[in-house]
Scaffold this motif. Structure first.
Motif: not given
Length: 901
Positions: A792, A805, A807, A882-885, A894-898
């Protein structure tokens, strides 16, 4: 009142009465397709049921959930609505007509031997299917939103299933789906299809166009043993077969290990193991797949659009259970390439330098023209920098591999160039060969402007076709030569910043001191001047409320269309909703902005419009500023400049004479070089607006003559085809190709676009041939990472500090700019100065290509947002929403796995 309509009484125009499914089945049955017998209980029955029971108003109250309602909210409303239906009573007239129609269907099936297993007409097995008025539409399929009941037998059971279907109009998923698609709950009603059950040996889904590639010449079949409902729901594993629609040939097949199948069980269905001998056997052989594909093609031709079809096979015969338009079908594309064959042996291929501004596969005409233009400009520069006979014919070129541009250097040429690298460095330092900042300012830039001015002296419409092609080639050559000269500025800017940072970090900086980048911010450059110009236009617009409302309401494309028409935007009544005088003044001010800055390229391939051609993408940021959002760039720049000067004063005060002198000298060098680099890059596209006008003028003539279908199709011709058309006089007014039913090159253009779209899905390697030694030798020099670990976390280069952080918003080019929302993280293959207005809306930036000294990093630092560049894979791994940091210090995303919501 008649609540029942047999299939042969219905057609596609009966949506309001029969719902989408019922209307389509009626249309198919009347056209002679093999649809199992059945009838529809119309929407009037639904409406009379809810009215008779006094629940219509209460249903709409419960369904009127606010935007952003949670799943729990929808589930609560659905439970309450289900109770209303459960407490209701089916009116006698509806019940009587339904029972009579069911018995007639049973008698018909018994008479034709279609339901030999039924003892009497009141035990006929049927499917009871929901058919909503907002269902099976070209814009939204609503597939699976309402309920279906299989193997239902007996009048009472059918009536109960009908009520359950009505209830499913208000289940949580259906209400949420309608909300997302903007459909008013008060406008939807439900019909119910009652249809003969097919005792299927096999069943599945047929798409008459390939949903993965959009290809209309391929049919895709999913097939499983037993009944088809489990295929639609995804509950069982299926075989997948791709059929060429024209030839009936199976072009691809995947035969699955099918362990479970759905079969009848009493008055319902159940799952059971697939017999061992069938588990790995194909459900449909090639002949059956071809026959089914032909049936699907005929249905698609009947409806006029590609279809999503549910089918069943019994005793070797196919039956059509449902057909609806395929929604969201992409434009046709080939499969993404997986092999990267090299056109020339004994050499090395790099995606760097000018290729960084060519992130997509090249259009054919640009590919043919740019190769020669780049080779000529490079040979001229390298010859002066390295000396005569160092670079020889064939040593350098710009070929394409799977459509992607690469710099090619022959092995022998590379050795000769490397041997003369010190000579080239001295030439660069001394400003020879028109290189460096002095060479750009005094020679390259004036020469480029002069070439554009020369070819702009006469309107394209007044030039004969050979002269237009000559001008297009000359302008592209001038642009390539200019870009080559700009490449000599980049190492100067990079070296100056690296040396200042190194000196400052090692010998000057103390705890608590600002980072080195603070001393390089707050300077004017062409992208920043363009942003300030746009902001000033927004402030002027905001001061005129009627104009501001007209500019910000509706899609930006509508404003762009009004600009093209030369008339102010109008309301629904056709009356302009802004004072014509204010509109004309606004249009004039915007045009002045475009005349000054509209040549900035989003992508060097001239198939892509620039803002001067189409300001739609630019309008999104303008509207953002008009609404009062974003920071004032004048204030932001002044704040950065004040901080820079104050920190430089404080640092200088505490340093001794020698270190202060070195600090100031290195700082002046870095502060001078960086803005020049941005100014030089911003003008790469000076020739592009004129060059595109000349190309489209030729395109207009070729369209009129019957060579291509639309003026923009000229970009998809090969250079030799264009030359031949000109030589044969087909680009002259009044010329025409006769005796054909479509333009001569239309099919070739369509095939090339399809190939291009497939190539665009690929991630082009940075280095070819792909080998460990190439990666070790040159990987660190490339503008994107060539190796990424799984997981991720995506790694790149931290180019602007900070963390955020938010979208993500994946943008492939200006066509996507309208989807950008304030506060999102901009994710793209790369950015050029033309992308700068989007930085005002972004909370962070992530790119496939770029480094700490690239345009993206410089602008991100000016805006104070984190940036991670050169990831190589961000556009392949990140989805919009997708939510990312983004960590600009660590260089990670860093990817939000959802995934996307």
């Amino acid at each position: 009142m008649t609540y029942i309509k047999d299939f042969d009484q219905l057609g596609r125009g009966d949506l309001d009465e029969a719902g989408g499914k019922g209307a389509n089945l009626g249309e198919l049955a009347r056209a002679g397709f093999p649809v199992p017998a059945g009838f529809v209980l119309t929407t009037a029955a639904y409406q009379d049921f809810v009215n008779a029971n006094g629940i219509a108003g209460r249903i709409l109250e419960l369904a009127a959930l606010p935007a952003g309602a949670s799943n729990d909210d929808y589930e609560t409303a659905a439970r309450q609505i289900r109770t209303l239906f459960a407490e209701g009573t089916l009116p006698g007239e509806i019940s009587g007509e339904l029972r009579a129609a069911y018995l007639r269907l049973g008698q018909h099936m018994a008479a034709t031997g279609e339901d030999a297993g039924t003892q009497s007409s009141d035990e006929t097995r049927v499917a009871v299917r929901s058919s909503a008025t907002a269902e099976d539409l070209a814009s939204a399929s609503f597939a699976g939103q309402q309920d279906t009941y299989l193997n239902v037998a007996g009048p009472e059971a059918v009536a109960a299933a009908v009520i359950d279907c009505w209830v499913s109009l208000w289940n949580a998923r259906a209400m949420a789906y309608r909300s997302r698609n903007g459909i008013d709950p008060s406008t939807v009603r439900l019909a119910v299809v009652i249809q003969e059950m097919v005792d299927a040996d096999a069943a599945g889904v047929l798409f008459t166009a390939n949903p993965a590639t959009g290809r209309r010449d391929q049919a895709v079949i999913s097939a499983a043993w037993g009944l088809g409902e489990s295929v639609v729901s995804g509950a069982v594993t299926t075989d997948d077969v791709v059929v060429d629609s024209a030839t009936g040939k199976v072009v691809r097949r995947r035969t699955a290990d099918k362990d479970v199948m759905t079969v009848y069980s009493g008055t319902g269905t159940t799952e059971q193991p697939v017999p061992e001998e069938k588990r790995r056997a194909p459900v449909l052989d090639d002949g059956a797949a071809a026959a089914l594909a032909r049936q699907g093609t005929a249905i698609a031709q009947h409806f006029g659009v590609p279809q999503d079809i549910e089918w069943a096979q019994a005793a070797g015969e196919f039956f059509i259970l449902q057909a609806r338009p395929i929604t969201a079908l992409p434009e046709p594309s080939d499969e993404a390439p997986t092999e990267w064959p090299l056109p020339y042996p004994n050499g090395m291929y790099f995606r760097a330098s000018i290729v960084e501004q060519l992130p997509d596969p090249l259009s054919p005409l640009f590919a043919d023209l740019i190769d020669g233009a780049v080779v000529r400009s490079l040979n001229a520069l390298l010859g002066e920098a390295f000396g005569k006979n160092v670079v020889r014919p064939g040593d350098v070129s710009l070929p394409t591999v799977n459509g992607y541009a690469y710099y090619y250097y022959s092995n022998s040429g590379m050795r000769r160039v490397m041997g003369q690298s010190l000579t080239a460095m001295r030439a660069l330092a001394q400003g020879k060969a028109n290189m460096g900042i002095k060479g750009w300012r005094e020679h390259s830039h004036p020469k480029y402007r002069g070439t554009v001015k020369f070819w702009a002296a006469k309107p394209p419409s007044d030039r004969p076709a050979p002269e237009l092609l000559e001008g297009i080639s000359a302008l592209l050559d001038a642009g390539a030569a200019y870009y080559t000269a700009v490449q000599s500025i980049i190492p100067i800017a990079a070296t100056s910043e690296i040396m200042f940072r190194s000196y400052y970090d090692k010998l000057v900086r103390r705890p608590g001191d600002p980072s080195a980048e603070v001393f390089l911010l707050g300077y004017d450059s062409e992208p920043i001047r363009a942003e300030k110009s746009l902001y000033d236009l927004a402030v002027w617009t905001r001061e005129r409320p009627q104009l501001a409302a007209a500019v910000t309401e509706g899609p930006a494309a509508g404003i762009a269309e009004a600009l093209r028409r030369g008339r102010p935007p109008a309301g629904a009544d056709g009356v302009p909703n802004v004072d014509p005088g204010q509109w004309e003044e606004w249009r004039s001010r915007l045009q002045r902005h475009l005349d000054r800055y509209g040549h900035a390229v989003y992508n060097l391939d001239f198939v892509n419009p620039v803002p001067a051609d189409d300001p739609s993408a630019l309008l999104e940021t303008l509207r953002y500023f008009v609404r009062g959002q974003g920071k004032d760039p004048h204030q932001r720049q002044q704040s950065s400049a004040d901080r820079r000067e104050e920190q430089a004063r404080l640092i200088s005060t505490r340093l001794g004479p020698r270190r202060r002198a070195v600090f100031r000298r290195l700082l002046r060098w870095a502060q001078t070089a960086a803005p020049v680099r941005e100014d030089a890059l911003a003008d790469v596209g000076l020739a592009w607006p004129l060059m595109r006008r000349m190309l489209l003028e030729l395109g207009e003539r070729l369209t009129a003559s019957g060579v291509i279908a639309a003026p923009a199709d000229i970009f998809w011709l090969r250079l030799e085809e264009l030359r031949n058309a000109i030589d044969f006089g087909l680009a002259a007014p009044g010329a025409a190709i006769t005796g054909t039913d479509r333009p001569a090159r239309a099919e070739a253009v369509e095939q090339r676009k399809m190939l291009w779209r497939g190539q665009r899905k690929a991630a082009a390697p940075q280095l070819l041939p792909e080998s460990r030694w190439m990666e070790r030798a040159f990987g660190s020099m490339m503008p994107a990472r060539t190796v990424q670990r799984a997981g991720d976390v995506i790694t790149g280069v931290g180019a602007s500090s900070g963390q955020v952080s938010a979208p993500a918003r994946l943008l492939h080019g200006p066509d996507d700019f309208a989807t950008m929302r304030p506060g999102e993280v901009l994710v793209a293959r790369m950015t050029t100065p033309a992308w700068t207005p989007l930085f005002a809306m972004a909370s962070g930036v992530v790119t496939d290509v770029g480094g700490p000294l690239s345009h993206s990093s410089i602008v991100a630092r000016e805006y104070g947002i984190p940036a991670v560049l050169g990831t190589g894979v961000a556009t392949q791994r990140v989805s919009s929403g997708q939510q990312v940091k983004v960590d600009g210090d660590a260089g990670t995303v860093t990817l939000d796995g959802s995934g996307a919501p």
